[in-house]
Design a protein around this motif. Sequence first.
Motif, PDB file in Angstrom:
ATOM      1  N   ARG A 174       1.513   7.090  -6.826  1.00 50.55           N
ATOM      2  CA  ARG A 174       0.644   8.109  -7.219  1.00 50.55           C
ATOM      3  C   ARG A 174       1.083   9.419  -6.898  1.00 50.55           C
ATOM      4  N   GLU A 175       1.447   9.620  -5.718  1.00 47.57           N
ATOM      5  CA  GLU A 175       2.178  10.996  -5.225  1.00 47.57           C
ATOM      6  C   GLU A 175       3.156  11.377  -6.159  1.00 47.57           C
ATOM      7  N   LYS A 231       2.223   1.873  -3.396  1.00 48.32           N
ATOM      8  CA  LYS A 231       1.061   2.192  -4.428  1.00 48.32           C
ATOM      9  C   LYS A 231       0.789   3.982  -4.123  1.00 48.32           C
ATOM     10  N   LYS A 232       0.885   4.223  -3.050  1.00 52.31           N
ATOM     11  CA  LYS A 232       0.529   5.445  -2.535  1.00 52.31           C
ATOM     12  C   LYS A 232       1.765   6.605  -2.949  1.00 52.31           C
ATOM     13  N   GLU A 233       3.119   6.050  -2.881  1.00 47.31           N
ATOM     14  CA  GLU A 233       4.075   6.641  -3.369  1.00 47.31           C
ATOM     15  C   GLU A 233       4.245   7.116  -4.751  1.00 47.31           C
ATOM     16  N   LYS A 256       0.818  -1.242   0.073  1.00 44.48           N
ATOM     17  CA  LYS A 256       0.034   0.090   0.195  1.00 44.48           C
ATOM     18  C   LYS A 256       0.846   1.080   0.080  1.00 44.48           C
ATOM     19  N   ALA A 257       1.826   1.278   0.716  1.00 41.33           N
ATOM     20  CA  ALA A 257       2.812   2.401   0.935  1.00 41.33           C
ATOM     21  C   ALA A 257       3.423   2.623  -0.460  1.00 41.33           C
ATOM     22  N   CYS A 306       1.436  13.187  -9.515  1.00 43.56           N
ATOM     23  CA  CYS A 306       0.131  13.818  -9.050  1.00 43.56           C
ATOM     24  C   CYS A 306       0.106  15.143  -9.381  1.00 43.56           C
TER      25      CYS A 306
END
Length: 390
Positions: free
Chosen positions: A206-207, A202-204, A199-200, A210
């Motif tokens: 995306r950001e 995937k978030k990384e 999850k970390a 962005c």
Amino acid sequence: MADAHIRILPNLSEIKAADWDACAAGGAMRPEPFVSHAFLSALEQSGCAAARTGWLPQHLVLDGPDGKPAAVCPAYLKSHSRGEYVFDQGWADAYMRAGGEYYPKVQVAVPFTPVTGRRLLLKDPDDAAAELALGAGLKQLVRLRGASSAHVTFSTQTEWEALASLGFLKRTDRQFHWTNAGYATYDDFLAELASRKRKALKKERREAVCEGISIEWLTGKSLTEEAFDAFFMFYLDTGGRKWGTPYLNRQFFQLAAEHMADQILLVMARREGRYIAGALNFIGAETLYGRYWGAVEHHPFLHFEVCYHQAIDYAIATGLRVVEAGAQGEHKLARGYLPKATHSAHYIVHPGLAGAVAQYLERERSHVEEDSAVLTELGPFRRCVEEEQD
């Protein structure tokens, strides 16, 4: 190989590229990029690896019975220890405080490039006699040039063992490499990670993109002057902040692009129509080698995206087995890059210095092994079903 004849070349222009590359390839279709005639010649022709920069070429060539090179070795006479990434400045300081002269020394390496691979380049990879002859030739080069020592860095383990049989001291260190376990997609790789780590990342990712940032892969004919000009500015900024004066100049990158474009991958980030960051990689037979990174805008996680995640994406897409992401950097661990041992071998003339270094290296090898085991345990990969429970 008692009748071995070894020549010393003051520059690579004195050997045909085909003859050098036949040895550098070692029976493969072509050499790995960093030991190729094209790459090493670009360093010399651009003036990056030259006497004035403290990298005087002293390449060894072992001629076979047919008069053609049977083995070669990229060697340099060094007046300092910069640009090597296997650090011996402490040895130099101790020796000089005791009244000795540590420089010049002989360095077998790819200048400014901490990537692993063959350093004793045998046309026949099974020619153990030629391998030992090159090792003996390095010791003779030390004597001829009045050097204190010879250092073979980021070698293969096989070379490391062969050189140890000739009296070279054995040193280990570690890097962080990513290994492709036959993944079809990046998501397949993520599926191997613990839920929290997955999850970390995937978030990384995306950001990182962005703010309207797009990513491009440029290789072969898609490499452009615009992209290389932008990348060189990134490189100068990073180099200037890290070690003062960057080692490479624009001419080197131009020569590399002209002669080995199909072995270069530029990962470039764009925002609002202009390049803002990029990473230079070289493409080997099974390995993607990450080399340089830079940016003119700061965006959270963009460095990780351009250097590490995109390298994994490319390796998966093209079937490469390994990504080597350069020297050091424990932050790579969370991105799936695990510790991998690196090897170097060191021949030191003075018996007192050699004895002291040998004792130090024995302790260092033990520490590196223990440290790598701990780091591997801290890696992001799943270990049991419980780790998948949120």
